[in-house]
Scaffold this motif. Sequence first.
Motif, PDB file in Angstrom:
ATOM      1  N   ARG A   1       0.879  -1.114   0.011  1.00 55.25           N
ATOM      2  CA  ARG A   1      -0.055  -0.079   0.091  1.00 55.25           C
ATOM      3  C   ARG A   1       0.971   1.164  -0.104  1.00 55.25           C
ATOM      4  O   ARG A   1       0.628   2.385  -0.681  1.00 55.25           O
ATOM      5  CB  ARG A   1      -0.988   0.056   1.195  1.00 55.25           C
ATOM      6  N   VAL A   2       1.876   1.329   0.820  1.00 59.26           N
ATOM      7  CA  VAL A   2       2.768   2.252   0.871  1.00 59.26           C
ATOM      8  C   VAL A   2       3.463   2.821  -0.429  1.00 59.26           C
ATOM      9  O   VAL A   2       3.419   3.699  -0.962  1.00 59.26           O
ATOM     10  CB  VAL A   2       3.903   2.250   1.922  1.00 59.26           C
ATOM     11  N   ALA A   3       3.976   1.544  -1.243  1.00 57.28           N
ATOM     12  CA  ALA A   3       4.605   1.433  -2.437  1.00 57.28           C
ATOM     13  C   ALA A   3       3.411   2.079  -3.463  1.00 57.28           C
ATOM     14  O   ALA A   3       4.047   3.113  -4.199  1.00 57.28           O
ATOM     15  CB  ALA A   3       5.151   0.455  -2.915  1.00 57.28           C
TER      16      ALA A   3
ATOM     17  N   LEU B   1       2.972   6.054  -2.670  1.00 56.45           N
ATOM     18  CA  LEU B   1       4.102   6.906  -2.921  1.00 56.45           C
ATOM     19  C   LEU B   1       4.285   7.130  -4.482  1.00 56.45           C
ATOM     20  O   LEU B   1       4.776   8.096  -5.032  1.00 56.45           O
ATOM     21  CB  LEU B   1       5.370   6.505  -2.355  1.00 56.45           C
ATOM     22  N   SER B   2       3.875   6.006  -5.293  1.00 58.54           N
ATOM     23  CA  SER B   2       3.935   5.918  -6.683  1.00 58.54           C
ATOM     24  C   SER B   2       3.068   7.196  -7.166  1.00 58.54           C
ATOM     25  O   SER B   2       3.240   7.756  -8.135  1.00 58.54           O
ATOM     26  CB  SER B   2       3.315   4.674  -7.332  1.00 58.54           C
TER      27      SER B   2
ATOM     28  N   TRP C   1       1.885  12.760  -9.312  1.00 59.23           N
ATOM     29  CA  TRP C   1       1.212  13.868  -9.167  1.00 59.23           C
ATOM     30  C   TRP C   1       2.368  14.976  -8.951  1.00 59.23           C
ATOM     31  O   TRP C   1       2.052  16.206  -9.409  1.00 59.23           O
ATOM     32  CB  TRP C   1       0.547  13.901  -7.629  1.00 59.23           C
ATOM     33  N   LEU C   2       3.366  14.699  -8.367  1.00 60.27           N
ATOM     34  CA  LEU C   2       4.440  15.945  -8.393  1.00 60.27           C
ATOM     35  C   LEU C   2       5.110  16.337  -9.712  1.00 60.27           C
ATOM     36  O   LEU C   2       5.040  17.501  -9.917  1.00 60.27           O
ATOM     37  CB  LEU C   2       5.631  15.548  -7.456  1.00 60.27           C
ATOM     38  N   ALA C   3       5.047  15.264 -10.744  1.00 57.62           N
ATOM     39  CA  ALA C   3       5.452  15.516 -12.048  1.00 57.62           C
ATOM     40  C   ALA C   3       4.538  16.362 -12.751  1.00 57.62           C
ATOM     41  O   ALA C   3       4.728  17.277 -13.315  1.00 57.62           O
ATOM     42  CB  ALA C   3       5.673  14.228 -12.654  1.00 57.62           C
TER      43      ALA C   3
ATOM     44  N   CYS D   1      10.233   9.816  -2.493  1.00 58.35           N
ATOM     45  CA  CYS D   1       9.635   8.869  -3.223  1.00 58.35           C
ATOM     46  C   CYS D   1      10.416   7.916  -4.029  1.00 58.35           C
ATOM     47  O   CYS D   1      10.411   6.817  -4.235  1.00 58.35           O
ATOM     48  CB  CYS D   1       8.585   9.530  -4.139  1.00 58.35           C
ATOM     49  N   VAL D   2      11.393   8.668  -4.688  1.00 52.89           N
ATOM     50  CA  VAL D   2      12.638   7.695  -5.290  1.00 52.89           C
ATOM     51  C   VAL D   2      13.521   7.064  -4.529  1.00 52.89           C
ATOM     52  O   VAL D   2      13.637   5.988  -4.947  1.00 52.89           O
ATOM     53  CB  VAL D   2      13.652   8.984  -6.280  1.00 52.89           C
TER      54      VAL D   2
END
Length: 445
Positions: A146-148, A151-152, A157-159, A221-222
């Motif tokens: 779920r965390v992965a 964050l994906s 969203w950030l991009a 995230c990365v």
Amino acid sequence: MIERWNRDQVLALAPDTSSAKAAQGVSSPGKWSGIGATADALWGECKGSGSTPYRACVDLSEPAYRCSCPSRKFPCKHALGLLLLWSADGVPAADEPADWVAEWLEQRRERAVKATARAAEAEAPRAAGTGADPAESRRAGQREQRVAAGLSELERWLADQVRQGLAGSRRHDHWDDLARRLVDAQAPAVAGALARLSSVLSGEDWPARLLGEYALLHLLCVAHRRLPEVVGEARDGVDTGLLQRVRERVGFPVTKEEVLAGETVRDVWDVLGRRDEEHDRLIARRVWLRGRNTGRAALVLSFAPVGQALDASLVTGTALDADLAFYPGTSPLRALVATRHGGAPAAPAPGSTPQEVLEEVAGALAGDPWADSWPVVLDAVTPAGNGSWSLGDSSGGLALHPSAGTPWRLIAASGGHPLTVAAEWTPRGLRPLTTWDEEGRVIVL
């Protein structure tokens, strides 16, 4: 014998300015009867509006407080007033505490013993080397997935935000939906970081600050996405502390029992200052420490709902001989007080030049790029300003945080002369915490 605190140290314990003002009104000897002090306790009865005086007592070793008044503030004005009277040498010494005080102290000791026993019982299965519960392992694996996924989504969203521009971010609820989805994805620390981004919009330089926050979130995230491949390389010298720091920044908790089971660092720790912040009806208290011999920085965190008591055992300007257990990670900062060996004489903390402070902060950021604060002590610096203020010497200076405004108290303490200043470093500048006068007494800023 616990060293007597001065007036500034006592008033620093007040929950708000009105409590500090009210405490000074009940700090005169005429207000009190039955007062006394032992090596680690303080008590007295204060005349109030009712027919029965209020009984107030303080456990100086923590400190902890108790008062029979109906106030919901903690400590109340009576406990603070009693401490002010004690700081002015107005409380006589006693061989033994009053009966009602001794009973309270004994109850506190019993609770501490029971808490220690419960912690030992919880640690016993782990120490015995029992296998992991299959159901627990399955739940842990589901959370990792779920965390992965959360964050994906954040990374995409950030991009999109950078591609579309930042103009749409001026709404204060811009991040609410995504933050809620990250909570559902069990990444609470990242969700909290998103929820706090609205505070960035208040300044004129908000686009640059917001872009910087987005960059740090993208880095997180990365880093988390690459954890599986990096863990496989850990045997080749990858810093496992950095792996732990990434997981902590995402929201995977480390229990107190795990921290206390690790190695500890003993030193005389100077309490440099504290700062309280409110987020979502929860007060977080940051207390900054500095080791006299090791030079290590430490942060002790405590939390409480609004209106409830926070940990006040670490008093600004005091020093304690103690073992600290640090949370794992690179540039370890957050710590727990594992064992107290007693108090230590208060003295100005050893300081550094502005250049040395910058080098220390750079090292901390190299280990934890997401760090947003760090305790520092500057030696032989003076406040200077022309529109904005800084602390420095002939080799240079460090800017103060915009919220510091004109630091009148610091200017008055300096009088144009160099002095030692403890401060909290932040990316936007220093937040002054304390300084010391010519006689080595602390001044809370």
